[in-house]
Scaffold this motif. Structure first.
Motif, PDB file in Angstrom:
ATOM      1  N   GLU A 173      -7.707 -14.605  -3.108  1.00  0.00           N
ATOM      2  CA  GLU A 173      -6.769 -15.341  -2.257  1.00  0.00           C
ATOM      3  C   GLU A 173      -6.730 -14.755  -0.844  1.00  0.00           C
ATOM      4  N   ARG A 174      -6.850 -13.432  -0.741  1.00  0.00           N
ATOM      5  CA  ARG A 174      -6.879 -12.807   0.582  1.00  0.00           C
ATOM      6  C   ARG A 174      -8.115 -13.255   1.357  1.00  0.00           C
ATOM      7  N   ALA A 175      -9.217 -13.396   0.664  1.00  0.00           N
ATOM      8  CA  ALA A 175     -10.450 -13.840   1.321  1.00  0.00           C
ATOM      9  C   ALA A 175     -10.267 -15.230   1.932  1.00  0.00           C
ATOM     10  N   LYS A 176      -9.515 -16.096   1.254  1.00  0.00           N
ATOM     11  CA  LYS A 176      -9.256 -17.436   1.786  1.00  0.00           C
ATOM     12  C   LYS A 176      -8.466 -17.369   3.093  1.00  0.00           C
ATOM     13  N   LEU A 177      -7.704 -16.269   3.265  1.00  0.00           N
ATOM     14  CA  LEU A 177      -6.915 -16.088   4.490  1.00  0.00           C
ATOM     15  C   LEU A 177      -7.679 -15.296   5.545  1.00  0.00           C
ATOM     16  N   GLY A 178      -8.932 -14.969   5.226  1.00  0.00           N
ATOM     17  CA  GLY A 178      -9.729 -14.194   6.172  1.00  0.00           C
ATOM     18  C   GLY A 178      -9.404 -12.723   6.175  1.00  0.00           C
ATOM     19  N   LEU A 179      -8.820 -12.229   5.066  1.00  0.00           N
ATOM     20  CA  LEU A 179      -8.420 -10.826   4.966  1.00  0.00           C
ATOM     21  C   LEU A 179      -9.349 -10.065   4.031  1.00  0.00           C
ATOM     22  N   GLY A 180      -9.499  -8.783   4.300  1.00  0.00           N
ATOM     23  CA  GLY A 180     -10.328  -7.940   3.464  1.00  0.00           C
ATOM     24  C   GLY A 180      -9.648  -7.616   2.140  1.00  0.00           C
ATOM     25  N   PRO A 181     -10.398  -7.061   1.187  1.00  0.00           N
ATOM     26  CA  PRO A 181      -9.836  -6.747  -0.134  1.00  0.00           C
ATOM     27  C   PRO A 181      -8.909  -5.535  -0.099  1.00  0.00           C
ATOM     28  N   VAL A 182      -8.017  -5.466  -1.103  1.00  0.00           N
ATOM     29  CA  VAL A 182      -7.175  -4.293  -1.295  1.00  0.00           C
ATOM     30  C   VAL A 182      -7.721  -3.503  -2.475  1.00  0.00           C
ATOM     31  N   GLY A 183      -7.547  -2.196  -2.415  1.00  0.00           N
ATOM     32  CA  GLY A 183      -8.028  -1.352  -3.499  1.00  0.00           C
ATOM     33  C   GLY A 183      -6.949  -1.100  -4.532  1.00  0.00           C
ATOM     34  N   ASP A 184      -5.850  -0.512  -4.123  1.00  0.00           N
ATOM     35  CA  ASP A 184      -4.757  -0.181  -5.030  1.00  0.00           C
ATOM     36  C   ASP A 184      -3.632  -1.194  -4.845  1.00  0.00           C
ATOM     37  N   VAL A 185      -3.366  -1.994  -5.869  1.00  0.00           N
ATOM     38  CA  VAL A 185      -2.390  -3.075  -5.757  1.00  0.00           C
ATOM     39  C   VAL A 185      -0.974  -2.530  -5.595  1.00  0.00           C
ATOM     40  N   ARG A 186      -0.630  -1.496  -6.347  1.00  0.00           N
ATOM     41  CA  ARG A 186       0.726  -0.958  -6.262  1.00  0.00           C
ATOM     42  C   ARG A 186       1.044  -0.486  -4.853  1.00  0.00           C
ATOM     43  N   ASP A 187       0.171   0.323  -4.277  1.00  0.00           N
ATOM     44  CA  ASP A 187       0.423   0.829  -2.929  1.00  0.00           C
ATOM     45  C   ASP A 187       0.422  -0.298  -1.904  1.00  0.00           C
ATOM     46  N   HIS A 188      -0.398  -1.319  -2.146  1.00  0.00           N
ATOM     47  CA  HIS A 188      -0.429  -2.480  -1.250  1.00  0.00           C
ATOM     48  C   HIS A 188       0.925  -3.198  -1.259  1.00  0.00           C
TER      49      HIS A 188
END
Length: 385
Positions: free
Chosen positions: A170-185
């Protein structure tokens, strides 16, 4: 300024985000609340704009889940959050995520170049070596040494990451890079803590933005039937399990314990649809109610241990019994015991209720110290971010 305040939690999260939104609007801001459809009336009755997200929580029962359902539901929730919050967040200056599992809010904030704030309503939902994490998936962590607590937090970390691939898609659809750790994100770099500093203090390390609990100023009158019941005898014991789908037996046991002590009972039916076993005049069953007004007229409050109910009972100066079911409720049970204003128990017995009623003096002292301005403090701080 334009604010979007979101949650996907139960009433314990919908109530405080609504309280914050009320204060933001009172300060002249444009505010929208995104929450499960169960809470449309709660939000709109306060004159706020409302957008529903996800399914009705009232009808959801985790006990009905089959193997594999959790992962599927998590993916569906992520996609729904990105769709709804992505649309509602357009033009927002600040996005506030209230409570856990806010998978999309930070990403949407990044995509529209808005400020992001994650707010927790309980200290032990944020990592610290000085407390164990909340109960999840039936596991109830126990406080240990700092090293043991951190180890427990690390064991829980994967529970936040089961939808990472969907989040990144979903982030890619917004033109955003991936996240590694979901909790910290989700928690972000500077999470806020919206709890009363006496009831649920931050133990450290480091400093958080602490505002006090986000409470509404509930002005709803009690029903004529409830008023008449309250006027007709000594202050009763309140029993309610809020959004929990609790067992009917727990209510019957509480009523019997109260009767043995000569106490009347107000039973809130809640999402469990609790019922009285008889139609005796010493008990009354009620629906949705102004807890602030009701609790002030009780002898004790028995509840599930949600952050809002715990704080409201404490502010009313009443002793309480916490019957924890999940997540942060065990923490709140420990807190009322720490302060000497209540007990945490598996069930309401005559002995436990008698002990709790004996804590009325200390509960009154603590009640005088509970802050009620947290939502206003938070609103004013948000306007400066």
């Amino acid at each position: 300024m334009r604010f979007l305040v979101s949650t996907i939690g139960s009433r314990g999260e919908a109530q405080p985000v609504t309280a914050l939104a009320v204060q933001l609007k009172a300060l002249g801001n444009d505010v929208e609340v995104v929450a499960p459809p169960d809470f449309e009336e709660l939000v709109t009755s306060n004159g706020l704009d409302f957008t529903p997200v996800g399914p009705m929580l009232r009808t959801f029962r985790s006990a009905d889940l089959k193997p594999g359902d959790l992962a599927r539901l998590a993916e569906e929730s992520v996609r729904e959050q990105f769709r709804v919050i992505g649309a509602a967040g357009q033009g927002a200056d600040v996005l506030v995520a209230g409570g856990a599992l806010q998978h999309s809010t930070r990403s949407v904030a990044e995509s529209v170049d808005a400020h992001y704030v994650y707010a927790s309503f309980c200290a032990n939902t944020l990592p610290s070596p000085y407390h164990a994490p909340p109960a999840m998936l039936g596991r109830v962590p126990v406080n240990g040494t700092p090293e043991e607590n951190i180890e427990q937090w690390e064991r829980q970390r994967p529970l936040f990451g089961h939808a990472r691939e969907t989040i990144n898609a979903e982030r890619a659809k917004l033109g955003l890079g991936p996240v590694g750790d979901v909790r910290d994100h989700i928690f972000g770099d500077d999470p806020w803590l919206a709890t009363d500093p006496l009831l649920g203090p931050w133990p450290g390390p480091g400093e958080l933005v602490t505002t006090g609990a986000w409470l509404t100023n509930d002005q709803r009158p009690l029903s004529a039937e409830l008023e008449a019941f309250l006027d007709d005898g000594e202050p009763p014991v309140y029993f309610g399990l809020g959004s929990m789908h609790g067992a009917q037996d727990a209510a019957h046991q509480a009523v019997e314990a109260a009767r043995k002590l000569g106490k009347r009972v107000v039973l809130q039916q809640g999402w469990a649809g609790l019922r009285l076993a008889d139609d005796a005049r010493d008990c009354i069953a009620i629906g949705e109610v102004n807890q602030q007004a009701l609790f002030r007229r009780t002898a004790a409050v028995v509840h599930h241990g949600g952050a809002g109910t715990t704080t409201t009972a404490a502010a009313a100066g009443k002793p309480q019994i916490v019957l924890p079911h999940m997540y942060d409720q065990y923490y709140w049970g420990n807190q009322v015991e720490r302060l000497g204003i209540g007990r945490s128990a598996e069930a309401v017995t005559t002995e436990v209720l008698a002990e709790t009623l004996g804590l009325a003096e200390e509960a009154g002292k603590v009640g005088a110290q509970v802050r009620t301005d947290g939502a206003r403090v938070a609103a004013e701080l948000l306007m400066k971010v």
